[in-house]
Scaffold this active site. Structure first.
Site, PDB file in Angstrom:
ATOM      1  N   ASP A   1      51.039  19.587  28.059  1.00 35.41           N
ATOM      2  CA  ASP A   1      49.943  18.657  27.909  1.00 35.41           C
ATOM      3  C   ASP A   1      48.772  19.472  27.375  1.00 35.41           C
ATOM      4  O   ASP A   1      48.559  20.597  27.806  1.00 35.41           O
ATOM      5  CB  ASP A   1      49.612  18.050  29.274  1.00 35.41           C
ATOM      6  CG  ASP A   1      48.448  17.106  29.188  1.00 35.41           C
ATOM      7  OD1 ASP A   1      48.470  16.276  28.268  1.00 35.41           O
ATOM      8  OD2 ASP A   1      47.531  17.213  30.006  1.00 35.41           O
TER       9      ASP A   1
ATOM     10  N   CYS B   1      60.982  33.463  89.751  1.00 39.91           N
ATOM     11  CA  CYS B   1      59.546  33.420  89.475  1.00 39.91           C
ATOM     12  C   CYS B   1      59.247  32.460  88.330  1.00 39.91           C
ATOM     13  O   CYS B   1      58.149  31.915  88.248  1.00 39.91           O
ATOM     14  CB  CYS B   1      59.026  34.790  89.059  1.00 39.91           C
ATOM     15  SG  CYS B   1      59.374  36.051  90.256  1.00 39.91           S
TER      16      CYS B   1
ATOM     17  N   ASP C   1      48.751  18.609  34.533  1.00 42.02           N
ATOM     18  CA  ASP C   1      47.857  18.886  35.655  1.00 42.02           C
ATOM     19  C   ASP C   1      48.276  18.155  36.922  1.00 42.02           C
ATOM     20  O   ASP C   1      47.671  18.318  37.964  1.00 42.02           O
ATOM     21  CB  ASP C   1      46.408  18.559  35.294  1.00 42.02           C
ATOM     22  CG  ASP C   1      46.240  17.093  34.944  1.00 42.02           C
ATOM     23  OD1 ASP C   1      47.164  16.316  35.192  1.00 42.02           O
ATOM     24  OD2 ASP C   1      45.177  16.728  34.409  1.00 42.02           O
TER      25      ASP C   1
ATOM     26  N   ASP D   1      49.471  13.225  34.667  1.00 45.81           N
ATOM     27  CA  ASP D   1      50.785  13.400  34.065  1.00 45.81           C
ATOM     28  C   ASP D   1      51.925  13.131  35.022  1.00 45.81           C
ATOM     29  O   ASP D   1      53.080  13.396  34.690  1.00 45.81           O
ATOM     30  CB  ASP D   1      50.925  14.842  33.544  1.00 45.81           C
ATOM     31  CG  ASP D   1      49.778  15.213  32.634  1.00 45.81           C
ATOM     32  OD1 ASP D   1      49.291  14.316  31.939  1.00 45.81           O
ATOM     33  OD2 ASP D   1      49.388  16.383  32.628  1.00 45.81           O
TER      34      ASP D   1
END
Lengths: 125, 887
Positions: free
Chosen positions: B571, B155, B770, B774
């Site tokens: 930072d 099938c 961030d 940076d």
């Protein structure tokens, strides 16, 4: 030493040598990836107790697509890792999963299952 | 008559308790209960409804212009990778080569190819297949449909063919093993319900698969595998009992009275009994060993197969042909075969259980995903599974619902709880034009948004992908274990051979038995798995634990380096501080009330576009002051502002403005200097020609920065602040924060160089920034930690992303790293010691001195549980609690 002891000793040494040769020193068959029309080098890899083929040769700088199909239920092989390319893929049983990346530098890169029981090698030329 | 899709009852449409529109069909329900069930998961019932006699043919999609009535069909086929191509000629040529295709135009901009074809001559699946040899793949949704009781393999082909002939289906494959169909399709062209219908036509019941998520699928696989292993274990354990009785007849009453002939018969029985144990319970060892052998490789399967196989063969030869062996050596040890296989299989089952728990974190993340979306297409509102949502769809979200995918709000406004992704505990207010993120929770209002990212592109999906990739990456510490385990198994095999030779030559009588037992024990006790599992399992839990706490660790390497950090460079702007000026001080000189003055000043500043002005206006709003509009306004560049508000003449600005206007400042000048010393920006203001006071604005520090820095100190880490500010301002903040060292007046491009100088002191340096300004410094540092702005996880330069914008994340990241590395070391040391001790003892090194020899049964138990121990130890990490609890 009896004759049987000598026989066993010699057989043992020969067997040890054979094991070392068989697993480490014997040359392995390599499979060269065929490049398709778009320049993608494709190889289908079957995962069952090992990777077939397990030594794959590709050209550097061209995208590689390895299509893995896992044909076993043992959980060991459920993930295939390419640590050098930080790629990994889950391989659900019976499903084709493609891993794609472009190797830039020629060299030998291993791929393996999560715990390193199954291993293969990608040779970039 | 129509049929209720939930209970299957036939009802008159006009008698229906309720109706629902779903996927272009109308459904009728006999009772409110059935409606409620349907509403909970419309998709579950839609397919059954389709197969009912009354099911209408689903209308063609108006968005793509597909209409089966026309002889030519036009579709937009998304092609992955097309956007990267210079031109789409390759794609066009591939598609045009398909018989029945009239035209094909590739659009590299949209990444789709527009195809006109004759649906009677070709199918979308054929088009998709034609792309493959050209090196492209058709994009589209992918789904899996479970097919209940699919047994007949013949099938499979029929169902596959039918699915492929369905318009919009790109590829279809049916897997008998998992009883699932995997289908790639274009959601514009076909619906899940139609696909279900195709399967149902073959008399099978289609069911939604457990989930589309690979993790759930993996869990289902684990579960199947676990049950299979457990059955194998039970069988081996049951067989072990009679086999053990025949192995140690001297200890069992009644059995010990058996004659040698009876015993020999019993042994033959044991030989037959252990055969199914060997080839069913332990079958996977043999198939695995054979597969590995074909690759000239050896692994744990090889060892177990060799050990048990040798034991069975020797025993059987000894029982069948006792004459071949010296007297007293013809005793079998079938017990080794049955018991070792039982134990190792049990160990594997337990290991699998424990492994499942290691991916809990990913499951939690994926659980955040909404399951359905309410999409408005062609004026119709449809509830569709989230997988079928397309880019550009308009989605409606009501209060209390999850946002299904990423997008931009078109109309309406609301507050959205984004804490699950960004860690922002307060709901964020959203208006038209604002971005919404999938998996966040809409709290108050209703809105409509246009989707921009769906499926694998959503922020959540990217986070999940990143965490998974990291979990499966390698930590450098694993390299040694990896190298060793690459040679381990053949070495053990050689050791087993040498052990046999040594015992055969030098051992006590019966030498053959001793030689065989010891070498089998060597094969069985060696556990390469514990070595191989040691690192990945802990990494999996550790990185998952990080993700749970909002820390995305990009790789095992980053995790390993983070534990050795001795210096953290922060930072200043945006990392220690909020990165946005705020109103800090209002100093009043005359008889004015502070709030009245602030109101006047803020009214003026409302008309100004200066960034500091915004801070003053926000400050006034925070004090609930009502602002009027100034009647006159004059900005004096380089000086300040002159304005008239509520009939008062105001002058706001710097010292130069006051001097120009001839306003005496008195003691205010000294106060302004004091504020400047604290790192603030003071502004004078005068009302009606008289000095009235100072207003000060500053980039304020985040509430938890000092706390986090103190925690870093306690961990023995030096904290350095880097900033472009002047030294005085920088020192002021540094003192307030308790920072050890200040690098002030550093130009942005010199940050990386400064990080390099710190590294030159021989310390491992982490840089926190961030991620945008940076980036070079983050890349230079041993570990770069980017403070994410919400869901921007694709910060390439960073090794670790903190998705909650707090310095506490730095502490947690280092804590996670230390805890994980400690765990990995425990695992590695444990696995090494186990093998280093186990192997010599199994070889019988203690025998000449203490007469101690390991039984292969104990070796089997030790081997089975060593890997379970490793996984369980990794799981202990799940109990890790950061010093600063997540939320």
């Amino acid at each position: 030493m009896t004759a049987s002891q000598i026989a066993v000793t010699l057989t043992g040494i020969a067997l040890s040598g054979f094991i070392a040769w068989f697993f480490w020193f014997a040359p392995k068959g390599q499979t060269r990836a065929a490049a398709g029309v778009g320049g993608v080098q494709e190889v289908a890899v079957t995962v069952k107790g090992g990777y077939t083929p397990d030594v794959i040769v590709v050209k550097a700088g061209q995208p590689v697509r390895l299509r893995f199909t896992r044909q076993e239920s043992a959980s060991c092989s459920e993930t295939v890792l390419f640590p050098d390319f930080s790629r990994s893929a889950k391989l659900p049983e019976g499903e084709e999963v493609a891993v794609e990346f472009t190797p830039d530098k020629p060299g030998e890169y291993g791929f393996q299952c999560q715990m390193g029981m199954l291993r293969g090698k990608l040779i970039v030329e | 008559m129509v049929r209720d899709p939930v209970c299957g009852m036939d009802i008159e449409p006009r008698d229906a308790a309720a109706t629902r529109e779903h996927m272009g069909q109308t459904f009728y329900f006999c009772s409110p209960k059935c409606v409620a069930q349907f509403d909970a998961d419309p998709h579950q019932f839609a397919p059954t409804a389709l197969t009912a006699a009354t099911a209408p043919t689903p209308a063609g999609s108006a968005t793509t212009g597909f209409n089966p009535g026309l002889s030519l069909t036009r579709i937009d086929l998304p092609v992955l990778g097309l956007k990267r191509e210079q031109d789409g000629r390759g794609v066009e040529a591939a598609i045009r080569g398909v018989p029945g295709v009239r035209s094909a135009h590739a659009n590299t901009g949209s990444g789709a190819v527009t195809v006109e074809y004759d649906p009677r001559r070709t199918t979308t699946a054929a088009l998709a297949a034609a792309l493959r040899p050209a090196g492209f793949r058709a994009g589209g949704a992918q789904t899996r449909i479970g097919i209940d009781n699919l047994r007949c393999t013949s099938c499979v082909g029929f169902i596959e063919d039918d699915l492929r002939a369905t318009p919009g289906v790109l590829s279809a494959s049916v897997n008998v093993g998992t009883q699932e169909a995997t289908i790639a399709y274009l959601p514009q062209q076909t619906t899940l319900a139609q696909l279900h219908g195709v399967i149902a036509e073959w008399g099978y019941k289609a069911r939604p698969t457990v989930s589309e998520e690979p993790v759930d699928k993996q869990e289902a696989e684990h579960d199947r595998e676990y049950r299979s292993l457990f059955r194998k274990f039970l069988f081996a354990a049951v067989i072990s009992v009679p086999v053990l009785i025949t192995a140690y007849p001297q200890f069992i009453p009644f059995v010990r009275d058996w004659s040698m002939a009876t015993l020999r018969l019993a042994w033959l029985g044991a030989a037959l009994l252990t055969l199914p144990v060997l080839f069913w319970s332990g079958g996977h060892f043999f198939t695995g060993a054979w597969a590995a052998l074909k690759h000239r490789a050896a692994n744990m399967n090889t060892l177990i197969a060799l050990g048990t196989g040798a034991a069975w063969l020797y025993s059987t030869v000894a029982v069948l042909f006792p004459g071949l062996f010296p007297a007293g050596t013809s005793e079998p040890f079938y017990d080794v075969v049955a018991v070792v296989i039982a134990l190792v299989v049990l160990g594997q089952a337990l290991e699998l259980r424990a492994k499942g728990r290691t991916s809990e974190a990913i499951k939690k993340l994926m659980g955040l995903q909404a399951k359905t979306a309410r999409v408005i297409r062609d004026g119709e509102t449809l509830d569709i599974p989230v997988e079928e949502v397309l880019v550009g769809d308009v989605v409606q979200v009501r209060p209390g619902e999850k946002v299904p995918v990423d997008g931009v709000i078109l109309e309406g406004s609301s507050a959205v709880d984004e804490s699950m992704l960004t860690g922002e505990s307060l709901p964020v207010s959203k208006q038209a034009g604002d971005e919404v993120i999938g998996a966040t929770l809409n709290k108050t209002g209703a809105f409509k948004f246009r989707t921009t990212k769906v499926g694998k592109d959503t922020a959540l999906a990217q986070i999940v992908k990143m965490v998974q990739d990291a979990q499966n990456s390698k930590a450098p510490i694993a390299r040694l274990a990896d190298t060793i385990s690459g040679y381990f198994v053949p070495v053990v095999m050689i050791l087993a051979v040498l052990t046999f030779v040594a015992w055969f030559n030098l051992g006590p009588q019966p030498q053959l038995v001793y030689a065989l037992v010891t070498s089998v024990t060597v094969l069985i006790i060696a556990c390469p798995c514990a070595l191989g599992l040691a690192t990945p399992m802990s990494l999996m839990v550790g990185i998952g634990k990080g993700a749970e706490n909002g820390i995305l660790i990009r790789s095992g390497e980053a995790l390993q380096t983070a534990q050795a950090i001795k210096t953290v460079v922060l930072d200043k702007t945006g990392t220690i501080t909020k990165g946005k000026p705020e109103l800090t001080d209002v100093i009043v000189a005359g008889a004015w009330a502070a709030d009245d003055l602030l109101r006047l000043v803020a009214a003026v500043e409302r008309s100004s576009e200066h960034p500091l002005a915004e801070a003053i206006v926000e400050g006034a709003k925070a004090r609930n002051l009502v602002l009027t509009d100034p009647t006159a306004f004059d900005a004096v560049p380089g000086y300040g502002v002159l304005a008239t508000v509520e009939a008062h003449k105001l002058a706001i600005g710097n010292l130069k403005l006051m001097q120009r206007e001839g306003i005496g400042l008195g003691t205010l000048e000294a106060q302004a200097a004091a504020l400047a010393d604290q790192g603030k920006t003071p502004m004078y203001f005068a009302v009606d020609g008289l000095a009235a006071g100072i207003i000060a604005v500053a980039d304020t520090v985040k509430a938890d920065s000092a706390e986090a820095i103190a925690a870093l100190h306690r961990m023995g880490i030096e904290v350095v602040m880097i900033t472009g500010d002047n030294r005085r301002t920088a020192e002021a903040i540094a003192k307030q924060m308790g920072v050890d060292r200040v690098l002030a007046e550093v130009l942005p491009e010199d940050k990386a160089h400064n990080v390099h100088l710190l590294q030159a002191e021989g310390k491992k340096v982490a840089m926190v920034g961030d991620g945008i300004n940076d980036a070079p410094a983050l890349a230079q540092a041993d570990v770069g930690l980017a403070i994410g702005t919400g869901t921007d996880v694709a910060i390439e330069a960073s090794d670790i992303t903190l998705i909650k914008g707090s310095l506490r994340g730095v502490v947690t990241a280092i804590e996670v790293s230390r805890a994980t590395m400690r765990n990995i070391k425990q695992n590695l040391v444990g696995a090494f010691i186990y093998n280093m001790l186990g192997l010599p003892i199994a070889m019988g090194l203690l025998y000449p001195f203490f007469g101690i020899l390991l039984s292969p049964l104990i070796a089997g138990a030790a081997m089975a549980f060593s890997s379970v121990t490793v996984v369980s130890n990794a799981n202990r990490l799940r109990a890790f609690k950061p010093r600063f609890s997540a939320r």
